[in-house]
Design an enzyme around this catalytic site. Structure first.
Site, PDB file in Angstrom:
ATOM      1  N   CYS A  69      37.590   9.120  38.529  1.00 50.97           N
ATOM      2  CA  CYS A  69      36.405   8.639  37.815  1.00 50.97           C
ATOM      3  C   CYS A  69      36.521   7.172  37.432  1.00 50.97           C
ATOM      4  O   CYS A  69      35.521   6.437  37.458  1.00 50.97           O
ATOM      5  CB  CYS A  69      36.152   9.499  36.583  1.00 50.97           C
ATOM      6  SG  CYS A  69      37.605   9.704  35.530  1.00 50.97           S
TER       7      CYS A  69
ATOM      8  N   GLU B   6      33.199  13.133  29.343  1.00 55.53           N
ATOM      9  CA  GLU B   6      33.845  12.062  30.098  1.00 55.53           C
ATOM     10  C   GLU B   6      33.286  12.144  31.497  1.00 55.53           C
ATOM     11  O   GLU B   6      33.546  13.100  32.230  1.00 55.53           O
ATOM     12  CB  GLU B   6      35.366  12.217  30.085  1.00 55.53           C
ATOM     13  CG  GLU B   6      36.094  10.971  30.601  1.00 55.53           C
ATOM     14  CD  GLU B   6      36.432  11.056  32.062  1.00 55.53           C
ATOM     15  OE1 GLU B   6      35.694  10.429  32.865  1.00 55.53           O
ATOM     16  OE2 GLU B   6      37.409  11.721  32.419  1.00 55.53           O
TER      17      GLU B   6
ATOM     18  N   LYS C 222      36.746  26.651  31.852  1.00 55.91           N
ATOM     19  CA  LYS C 222      35.938  26.838  33.061  1.00 55.91           C
ATOM     20  C   LYS C 222      36.347  25.776  34.080  1.00 55.91           C
ATOM     21  O   LYS C 222      35.950  24.626  33.994  1.00 55.91           O
ATOM     22  CB  LYS C 222      34.448  26.703  32.721  1.00 55.91           C
ATOM     23  CG  LYS C 222      33.511  26.486  33.926  1.00 55.91           C
ATOM     24  CD  LYS C 222      33.559  27.619  34.944  1.00 55.91           C
ATOM     25  CE  LYS C 222      32.576  27.373  36.081  1.00 55.91           C
ATOM     26  NZ  LYS C 222      33.036  26.340  37.055  1.00 55.91           N
TER      27      LYS C 222
ATOM     28  N   GLU D  25      28.316   5.919  42.016  1.00 52.21           N
ATOM     29  CA  GLU D  25      29.687   6.411  42.146  1.00 52.21           C
ATOM     30  C   GLU D  25      29.854   7.143  43.474  1.00 52.21           C
ATOM     31  O   GLU D  25      29.292   8.223  43.679  1.00 52.21           O
ATOM     32  CB  GLU D  25      30.027   7.345  40.980  1.00 52.21           C
ATOM     33  CG  GLU D  25      31.480   7.748  40.941  1.00 52.21           C
ATOM     34  CD  GLU D  25      31.823   8.602  39.738  1.00 52.21           C
ATOM     35  OE1 GLU D  25      32.909   8.422  39.171  1.00 52.21           O
ATOM     36  OE2 GLU D  25      31.003   9.463  39.353  1.00 52.21           O
TER      37      GLU D  25
END
Length: 508
Positions: A311, A276, A200, A410
């Site tokens: 990330c 993750e 996906k 973030e």
């Protein structure tokens, strides 16, 4: 677009050459289920756009629960029939290597698809992303006939052996920032272990992954062993997470969505979840370093590569006050060199942000930083607006404290926050004062301090006197809210296999 015919054009192109190739592409736009292209059962679509121009690329099938049910049923039948999982490991290896070769033959086309849909510079998709996918698939393929089981030491009267078996139906949910590389991290071990995998992709980055999956069938990978479900995350992604016949999820993305997958698991069949997630990685520079030019380069690329949409980007520069100004002067010189440009230009170092909504979020953080009292040294400007795309220049905030939102959340954009400290002990305290733990780094001339910092930093990867050095054979993942489980290396098989113990009594 024929699945078995590469576009035969030179591998070295200038801007005009890539633009010409873009006019030749057929854009995959439907889900790839059971070896065929399928529209969503509802007939709904969403628009894939080029973030560098704002122009629509194609309409993509917006799959939902009904389509997920279909994909899972195909995957389950394939798994139970054993046509993939029961192949000898050497045969699965051969077919995965053939698939990697097919991707290599279409590398320019696949890299261009990724650039068109994500805004990543073509110089990076050709040299990093597609090779990263191919390298990952080849590495895991080569590992398949070299994985041994274990025998437990139970004495002469019995034999107790431990084997890995595929978990079953795996959904791999991958993000838009590195869609090909991270797909390789999931598909390599999950498919290689014998599972049936449903990929996906994020709705912002579906085209290149569809093209890659369609090449698998001619390489001998059964059509039900690898499928791609397209659609929106809160529809298709959620349906996979809640499905009672999906045995495992491998997810890379935000911590917010990672928590949702944990919830989906609890609400359904307790499927295993590998995550993750986000990061706010500290990049420590001590006062005893002697090569600020080299460090400045690593700081700049560590935060601004891929438009800051990484990330584990080193977004918190924790630097000793004694050398801060001298280092920042050098980092600024790199910012001048890493300005956004046309992603189809091979010389462009920095491309477009993924979409206007995300660019607005980043701009909101830039305003938040100013409101909190941080000092914007430079950057953070929207540029190239006449292109119709979304581009933001590299930015640095100074006078940041670790309790500010820009230091704790973030941002996922080209924004570096600078926190001045006095000494290594304070640097380590600030570095660990975060909800995240994906990556961290320290620069020091004292290797004893490097060792001490590596032990003290609560992060899945710690770099000493470097940043973002990586290899497929090294595990990658995080502590705390950066996730659970590991991608890359042999450890990735843990997420996609079950351990079976077989006990045989000999004195019977």
């Amino acid at each position: 677009m024929a699945d078995d015919t590469a576009i035969l054009t030179p591998r070295t192109r200038d801007l005009d050459g890539w633009r010409e190739l873009a006019t030749q592409l057929s854009l995959p736009c439907r889900a790839y289920l059971g070896g065929d292209w399928h529209s969503a059962e509802s007939g709904r679509t969403f628009t894939a756009r080029n973030p560098a121009t704002g122009e629509p690329l194609t309409e993509v099938a917006a799959c939902d629960t009904a389509d997920v049910d279909r994909a899972v049923a195909i995957a389950r039948r394939t798994f139970e029939a054993g046509e993939w999982r029961n192949l000898p490991p050497a045969e699965r290896k051969a077919r995965m290597l053939a698939w990697a070769d097919a991707i290599t033959a279409h590398a320019d086309e696949i890299a261009l698809l990724e650039t068109l849909e994500t805004g990543k510079p073509i110089g990076q998709t050709t040299s990093v992303d597609v090779p990263g996918l191919v390298g990952g698939l080849r590495w895991y393929a080569e590992a398949l006939d070299k994985l041994y089981g274990e025998t437990a030491p139970n004495g002469a009267s019995s034999v107790c052996f431990i084997e890995r078996e595929p978990v079953g139906v795996v959904a791999a949910v991958v993000p838009w920032n590195y869609p090909l590389i991270i797909a390789g991290w999931k598909l390599g071990p999950a498919l290689g272990a014998g599972n049936s995998v449903i990929l996906k992709p994020a709705e912002q980055s579906t085209l290149a992954t569809l093209r890659v999956a369609a090449l698998a069938r001619n390489a001998g990978i059964p059509s039900g062993a690898l499928q791609v479900i397209t659609g929106l995350g809160h529809e298709a992604g959620q349906a996979l997470g809640l499905h009672d016949d999906v045995d495992a999820i491998g997810f890379t993305g935000s911590t917010e969505i990672g928590k949702k997958f944990l919830e989906y698991s609890a609400r359904s069949n307790m499927k295993r979840i590998g995550l993750e997630c986000g990061g706010k990685s500290p990049h420590i520079v001590t006062r005893d370093v002697d090569d600020l030019d080299r460090i400045a380069m690593y700081v700049a690329y560590g935060v601004w590569y891929n438009q800051g949409e990484t990330c584990h980007a080193g977004t918190r520069l924790i630097v000793d006050r004694a050398i801060k100004d001298e280092l920042l002067a050098r980092v600024r010189q790199w910012a001048d060199r890493l300005q956004p440009g046309d992603p189809l230009d091979p010389d462009t170092p920095m491309g477009a942000m993924i979409e206007p909504e995300h660019a607005d979020k980043v701009m909101g953080y830039l305003q938040q930083g100013r409101d909190e009292g941080a000092r914007l040294l430079f950057g953070g400007e929207r540029v190239r607006q006449d292109s119709g795309g979304v581009f933001i220049t590299p930015a640095i905030f100074d006078d940041v404290t670790n309790d500010m939102r820009i230091a704790r959340e973030e941002i996922f954009g080209p924004v570096l926050v600078v926190i001045a400290v006095d000494g290594l002990d304070e640097a380590l305290e600030v570095a660990n004062d975060t909800d995240y733990g994906l990556g961290a780094a320290i620069w020091t001339q004292r290797m004893s301090d490097g060792h001490r910092a590596a032990r003290a930093l609560r992060a899945g990867t710690v770099w000493v006197n470097c940043y973002d050095h990586t290899s497929i054979n090294a595990p990658f993942g995080g502590y705390k809210q950066s996730g659970q489980g590991r991608d890359k290396s042999l450890h990735a098989f843990d997420k996609y296999t079950e351990l079976k113990t077989t006990w045989i009594e000999l004195d019977t």
